[in-house]
Motif scaffolding. Sequence first.
Motif, PDB file in Angstrom:
ATOM      1  N   UNK A  30       0.859  -1.177   0.000  1.00 55.88           N
ATOM      2  CA  UNK A  30       0.000   0.000   0.000  1.00 55.88           C
ATOM      3  C   UNK A  30       0.897   1.228   0.000  1.00 55.88           C
ATOM      4  N   UNK A  31       0.806   1.990  -1.042  1.00 56.58           N
ATOM      5  CA  UNK A  31       1.581   3.228  -1.167  1.00 56.58           C
ATOM      6  C   UNK A  31       0.661   4.381  -0.784  1.00 56.58           C
ATOM      7  N   UNK A  32       0.791   4.843   0.462  1.00 57.82           N
ATOM      8  CA  UNK A  32      -0.144   5.870   0.930  1.00 57.82           C
ATOM      9  C   UNK A  32       0.014   7.185   0.164  1.00 57.82           C
ATOM     10  N   UNK A  33       1.196   7.406  -0.386  1.00 55.56           N
ATOM     11  CA  UNK A  33       1.389   8.644  -1.152  1.00 55.56           C
ATOM     12  C   UNK A  33       0.664   8.618  -2.495  1.00 55.56           C
ATOM     13  N   UNK A  34       0.112   7.466  -2.887  1.00 56.70           N
ATOM     14  CA  UNK A  34      -0.622   7.355  -4.148  1.00 56.70           C
ATOM     15  C   UNK A  34      -2.133   7.201  -3.959  1.00 56.70           C
TER      16      UNK A  34
ATOM     17  N   UNK B  40      -1.516  -3.200   7.532  1.00 56.08           N
ATOM     18  CA  UNK B  40      -0.462  -3.634   8.439  1.00 56.08           C
ATOM     19  C   UNK B  40       0.828  -2.910   8.098  1.00 56.08           C
ATOM     20  N   UNK B  41       1.620  -2.656   9.127  1.00 63.84           N
ATOM     21  CA  UNK B  41       2.929  -2.033   8.950  1.00 63.84           C
ATOM     22  C   UNK B  41       3.975  -3.010   9.460  1.00 63.84           C
ATOM     23  N   UNK B  42       4.949  -3.315   8.609  1.00 62.51           N
ATOM     24  CA  UNK B  42       6.053  -4.177   9.021  1.00 62.51           C
ATOM     25  C   UNK B  42       6.873  -3.417  10.060  1.00 62.51           C
ATOM     26  N   UNK B  43       7.057  -3.990  11.264  1.00 55.13           N
ATOM     27  CA  UNK B  43       7.742  -3.258  12.331  1.00 55.13           C
ATOM     28  C   UNK B  43       9.215  -2.956  12.016  1.00 55.13           C
ATOM     29  N   UNK B  44       9.836  -3.759  11.164  1.00 54.39           N
ATOM     30  CA  UNK B  44      11.248  -3.541  10.856  1.00 54.39           C
ATOM     31  C   UNK B  44      11.451  -2.610   9.672  1.00 54.39           C
TER      32      UNK B  44
ATOM     33  N   UNK C  49       8.943  -0.890   8.036  1.00 52.26           N
ATOM     34  CA  UNK C  49       7.884   0.114   7.978  1.00 52.26           C
ATOM     35  C   UNK C  49       7.146   0.092   6.639  1.00 52.26           C
ATOM     36  N   UNK C  50       7.240  -1.015   5.926  1.00 52.23           N
ATOM     37  CA  UNK C  50       6.483  -1.180   4.694  1.00 52.23           C
ATOM     38  C   UNK C  50       5.014  -1.388   5.060  1.00 52.23           C
ATOM     39  N   UNK C  51       4.135  -0.740   4.318  1.00 51.30           N
ATOM     40  CA  UNK C  51       2.705  -0.815   4.592  1.00 51.30           C
ATOM     41  C   UNK C  51       2.068  -1.768   3.580  1.00 51.30           C
ATOM     42  N   UNK C  52       1.190  -2.631   4.082  1.00 46.28           N
ATOM     43  CA  UNK C  52       0.475  -3.542   3.192  1.00 46.28           C
ATOM     44  C   UNK C  52      -1.004  -3.509   3.543  1.00 46.28           C
ATOM     45  N   UNK C  53      -1.799  -3.926   2.583  1.00 49.44           N
ATOM     46  CA  UNK C  53      -3.239  -3.999   2.808  1.00 49.44           C
ATOM     47  C   UNK C  53      -3.743  -5.366   2.402  1.00 49.44           C
TER      48      UNK C  53
END
Length: 172
Positions: free
Chosen positions: A39-43, A93-97, A99-103
Amino acid sequence: MGMNPAHAPSDWVRYAIPVAVIAVVMAFRLRSVGRARPLKIERLWIVPALYIVIATVTFQAHPPIGLAWLWCLAALAAGIGLGWQRGRMMRIEVDPETHAISQRTSPAALLLILGLIVVRSAARNTAQFGGPALDVMTVTDVLIAFALGLLATQRLEMWLRARRLLAAARAL
């Protein structure tokens, strides 16, 4: 009124093709349910921006007349409410290491879209089943307003939540 046998196959095909297309699209969508996608929140602003342009051009070319404006406002409000709910149904979800965001699309979000397709088809076919004939332009305007509210609000909710989750992950 009896059905003309010469028209029976074309009537059947007229209903079967959209049902088949929707079934194929939903089958592909079902395969991705539960699968994490980046998930690219900037897009997230792109789809609502494009749809605002489409809605603006459409409403300028053929503005709703009279009560159609009220129906469009009601559809926009309904789209906003359902868009917020659909956005909430998306698992972010955000990967804790990294910080990649996924949906992940939830099955409930997919059922919501399927329900909207059924409602749209029913509204489009009311005249054929003895209901009032609906003005095609008004129906189109209402659906555009509804889609604008749905798409923009869904992405706004997802953007707000993703930013909040990302900030929390970075704070750890």
